[in-house]
Write an enzyme that holds these catalytic residues in place. Structure first.
Site, PDB file in Angstrom:
ATOM      1  N   SER A 186      59.369  30.382  77.026  1.00 38.36           N
ATOM      2  CA  SER A 186      59.809  30.248  78.695  1.00 38.36           C
ATOM      3  C   SER A 186      58.264  29.430  78.767  1.00 38.36           C
ATOM      4  O   SER A 186      57.484  29.703  78.480  1.00 38.36           O
ATOM      5  CB  SER A 186      60.028  30.981  79.326  1.00 38.36           C
ATOM      6  OG  SER A 186      59.713  31.584  80.633  1.00 38.36           O
ATOM      7  N   TYR A 221      59.259  41.099  78.842  1.00 31.74           N
ATOM      8  CA  TYR A 221      60.092  39.743  79.013  1.00 31.74           C
ATOM      9  C   TYR A 221      58.732  38.371  78.671  1.00 31.74           C
ATOM     10  O   TYR A 221      58.760  37.695  77.386  1.00 31.74           O
ATOM     11  CB  TYR A 221      60.840  39.366  80.280  1.00 31.74           C
ATOM     12  CG  TYR A 221      61.213  37.951  80.538  1.00 31.74           C
ATOM     13  CD1 TYR A 221      62.345  37.727  79.128  1.00 31.74           C
ATOM     14  CD2 TYR A 221      60.783  36.836  80.710  1.00 31.74           C
ATOM     15  CE1 TYR A 221      62.995  36.338  79.109  1.00 31.74           C
ATOM     16  CE2 TYR A 221      61.027  35.143  80.482  1.00 31.74           C
ATOM     17  CZ  TYR A 221      62.231  35.023  79.970  1.00 31.74           C
ATOM     18  OH  TYR A 221      62.865  33.731  79.931  1.00 31.74           O
TER      19      TYR A 221
END
Ligand code: NAP
Length: 258
Positions: A144, A158
């Protein structure tokens, strides 16, 4: 333009929804044999039927949980048995529940690191012998921009998991180089998926206005990037990352968006 990857055996974790389903669709469209993995059987069987109806290479669902090393071993064994080997592993399964740092419980932290980061280790470890036998093995990780480049409140766990995946690929690429296995990561920005939709309209419109191309990405756009990394022509690329974000990480200030 590129050598065909038709007939190659592909495993896509989290292939039952969102980006993973886009990855699976891209590989199947090129004639690859694809196994998609997820925990929810209904969603998996639905995705299998949808992808199979689109034509191309065969697509099968295998229930599995990447946070369990035993489950990863079973999934890889199933892919090898069904497809006669394994050439390409997409480590894509991921979760992104928000939890402010001040309130995050050890269990919440374990869950996100267990699926996103340890799940990447477990599936690659399980697939290592098959990837080495392939002679043109590929590991393609869905990381990401969040974590490695940007931050977002509520996503410390995350972000750490996604940055951790990049630490993983660099050393794994070295360990696997002699076997001709490449290990790379795609770093998506905001891609329209079931998981992202659950963030709500306010999040989606706020993100869209922060993206220079003024739209969310599509799962197909991540699929095309993965297809490139899987080709024979990409055999000399390893330990690297590709940002696919519509330019989202570029602006230094809101004014820079123009
Ligand atoms: P999604 O729509 O929520 O889909 C997630 C997929 O992962 C589902 O197939 C889900 O199936 C599976 N999954 C979750 N936990 C699992 C587990 N323990 N074992 C096996 N499968 C599991 O999410 P997405 O937006 O497509 O995200 C996919 C990946 O892209 C994630 O790694 C995410 O971090 C990354 N990413 C997404 C975006 C974005 O904008 N969408 C941006 C950057 C990075 P089950 O729930 O049935 O298990």
């Amino acid at each position: 333009m590129f050598t065909s990857i038709s007939g190659r055996s592909v495993l896509v974790t989290g292939g039952t929804k969102g980006i993973g389903k886009g990855l699976a669709a891209g590989f199947a469209a090129e004639g690859a044999k694809v196994m998609i993995v997820g925990r929810d059987r209904d969603a998996g069987e639905h995705a299998e039927a949808e992808l199979a109806a689109a034509g191309g290479g065969p697509v099968f669902f295998q229930q599995g949980d990447v946070s369990s090393a035993e489950s990863c071993a079973a999934v890889v064994a199933a892919a090898e048995e069904r497809h006669g080997g394994l050439d390409i592993v997409c480590c894509n399964a991921g979760i992104f529940p928000a939890a402010p740092l001040a309130e995050m419980t050890p269990d919440q932290l374990d869950e996100v690191l267990g699926v996103n980061l340890k799940g990447t280790f477990f599936i690659v470890q399980a697939a290592l012998p098959a990837l080495k036998r392939s002679g043109r093995g590929r590991v393609i990780v869905t990381s990401s921009i969040t974590g490695p480049i940007t931050g977002f409140s509520g996503w410390t766990h995350y972000g750490a998991s996604k940055a951790g995946q990049l630490g993983f690929i660099r050393s794994a690429a070295l360990e696997l180089a002699r076997s001709g296995v490449t290990v790379n990561a795609i770093m998506p920005g905001n891609i329209m998926t079931e998981g992202l939709a659950a963030m709500g309209e306010e999040y989606l419109s706020g993100m869209t206005s922060a993206i220079p191309l003024r739209r969310l990405g599509t799962v197909d756009e991540i699929g095309h990037t993965a297809l490139f990394l899987a080709t024979d022509e990409a055999a000399y690329i390893t330990g690297q990352t590709i940002v696919v974000d519509g330019g989202q990480v570029l602006p230094e200030s809101p004014e820079a968006l123009g």
